[in-house]
Design an enzyme around this catalytic site. Structure first.
Site, PDB file in Angstrom:
ATOM      1  N   THR A  41     -44.636  -5.988  23.974  1.00 37.69           N
ATOM      2  CA  THR A  41     -43.334  -5.282  23.116  1.00 37.69           C
ATOM      3  C   THR A  41     -43.037  -4.357  23.089  1.00 37.69           C
ATOM      4  OG1 THR A  41     -45.404  -5.166  20.873  1.00 37.69           O
ATOM      5  CG2 THR A  41     -43.433  -3.774  20.608  1.00 37.69           C
ATOM      6  N   HIS A  44     -40.757  -6.516  25.140  1.00 37.76           N
ATOM      7  CA  HIS A  44     -39.304  -6.727  24.414  1.00 37.76           C
ATOM      8  C   HIS A  44     -38.479  -6.026  23.566  1.00 37.76           C
ATOM      9  CE1 HIS A  44     -41.021 -11.193  22.813  1.00 37.76           C
ATOM     10  NE2 HIS A  44     -42.545 -10.424  22.856  1.00 37.76           N
TER      11      HIS A  44
END
Length: 344
Positions: A41, A44
């Protein structure tokens, strides 16, 4: 308290800045962060996929370990010097999920380090209810693996893996590998499907049966491995449409499928297969406190080979390069940032 912190500024950029960290408030603890792993994450966020949620002034990071520096008013059972990890979930306590005892999937959940300030900084104030105290002899760099290992513990718990069951893990990245390790510890016969040659080699080194769907029919291989039955439990960890296709193709009659990955867009799911084989599909999001406790036990028992799982450790001042390198290094398993020097 002045703290060096990595601040996400958008456009694949961190700036290293000094922040004033106030004394911990009521119900808070101040943590001296030792290590923080780079999560998928986090990548990202770095690549700009979550700018609307995160903004351009946030310090991110949540796979961490450290020691308590100070405690705020009303905090009992914790003291400066305690070696800890943070379970980075802040729930509202009032929504239907919280009232039903499912505060890890609170309707208003704030994920600390994404929705609020995170651990890529030297000193960090967090709610006391997020703290788990570590065993005294656990290396702090290894302890930073507890958060992703707790994800795997929750996934395997949701699947109800039983000894002797055939298990397929689709996706051999960090979370997929940890799911495989926890499922094997629960007694499962585990195979991993992955397209990266380097990750397949690492999974083989860990003793797993591996399948490369680029070079063979993965569902057919699962059938061969299971005497034509299919996998009793399937974990979809790839986040890909081919992975979703395989999860139904490879599942045994009345097989249990756990959706671990977050998909960028809604995948197509073969509902006919669910009908014909009476399959079950489970969602699995983050973790509960007991998953953290189990992760700590498994780490202490050596279920994860930490020295090989942690690919590299770089200092906070090199965080920009660490993220850039990780986006171009498909063989990396877990890259970690050392926040404060000389912490072990």
């Amino acid at each position: 308290m002045i703290s060096n912190a990595a601040v996400y500024r958008g456009d694949k950029t961190f700036s290293l800045e000094q922040k004033n960290v106030p004394a911990p408030g009521s119900g808070e603890v101040q943590v001296k962060v030792a290590y923080c792993g780079i999560c998928g994450t986090d990548l990202h966020i770095f690549l700009g996929h979550m700018d609307q949620r995160v903004g351009f002034e946030r310090t991110i990071g949540h796979e961490m370990s450290g020691t308590i520096e100070a405690v705020g008013e009303g905090v009992d059972g914790l003291a400066p010097g305690d070696r800890i990890v943070v379970r980075p979930l802040d729930h509202c306590g009032e929504c239907p999920a919280c009232r039903a005892g499912h505060d890890h999937i609170c309707h208003n959940l704030k994920f600390i380090g994404i929705d609020t300030e995170g651990a890529f900084q030297e000193y960090w104030n967090v709610p006391a209810h997020t703290i788990h105290v570590l065993p005294a002899d656990l290396d702090l760099s290894h302890a930073a693996l507890i958060e992703p290992l707790a994800v795997a513990c929750h996934d395997v718990s949701r699947a109800r893996v039983r000894p002797g069951e055939d298990v397929l893990v689709i996706g051999g990245g960090p979370i997929g590998l940890l799911v495989a390790l926890v499922a094997r510890n629960a007694g499962g016969n585990v195979a991993i499907s992955e397209i990266s040659e380097s990750r397949l080699a690492y999974a083989n080194k860990l003793g797993f049966t591996t399948i490369n769907p680029k070079t063979s029919d993965a569902a057919e291989q699962v059938n061969d491995l299971t005497g034509g039955k299919g996998a009793d439990v399937v974990f979809e960890v790839s986040g890909s449409q081919p992975g979703v296709d395989l999860m139904t193709d490879a599942a045994a009659a009345r097989g249990r499928i756990v959706m671990v990955a977050i998909h960028a867009k809604k995948p197509d799911v073969d509902m006919f297969r669910f009908f014909w084989r009476e399959l079950e599909l489970f969602g699995a999001r983050v973790y509960r406190p007991e998953d953290y406790e189990r992760a700590m036990r498994l780490l202490a028992e050596g279920v994860v080979e930490c020295s090989s799982f942690i690919t590299d450790i770089q200092p906070l001042e090199d965080i920009q390069g660490a993220f850039e390198e990780l986006t171009q290094n498909p063989s990396a398993i877990k890259s970690m940032i050392q926040i404060n020097r000389n912490d072990t």
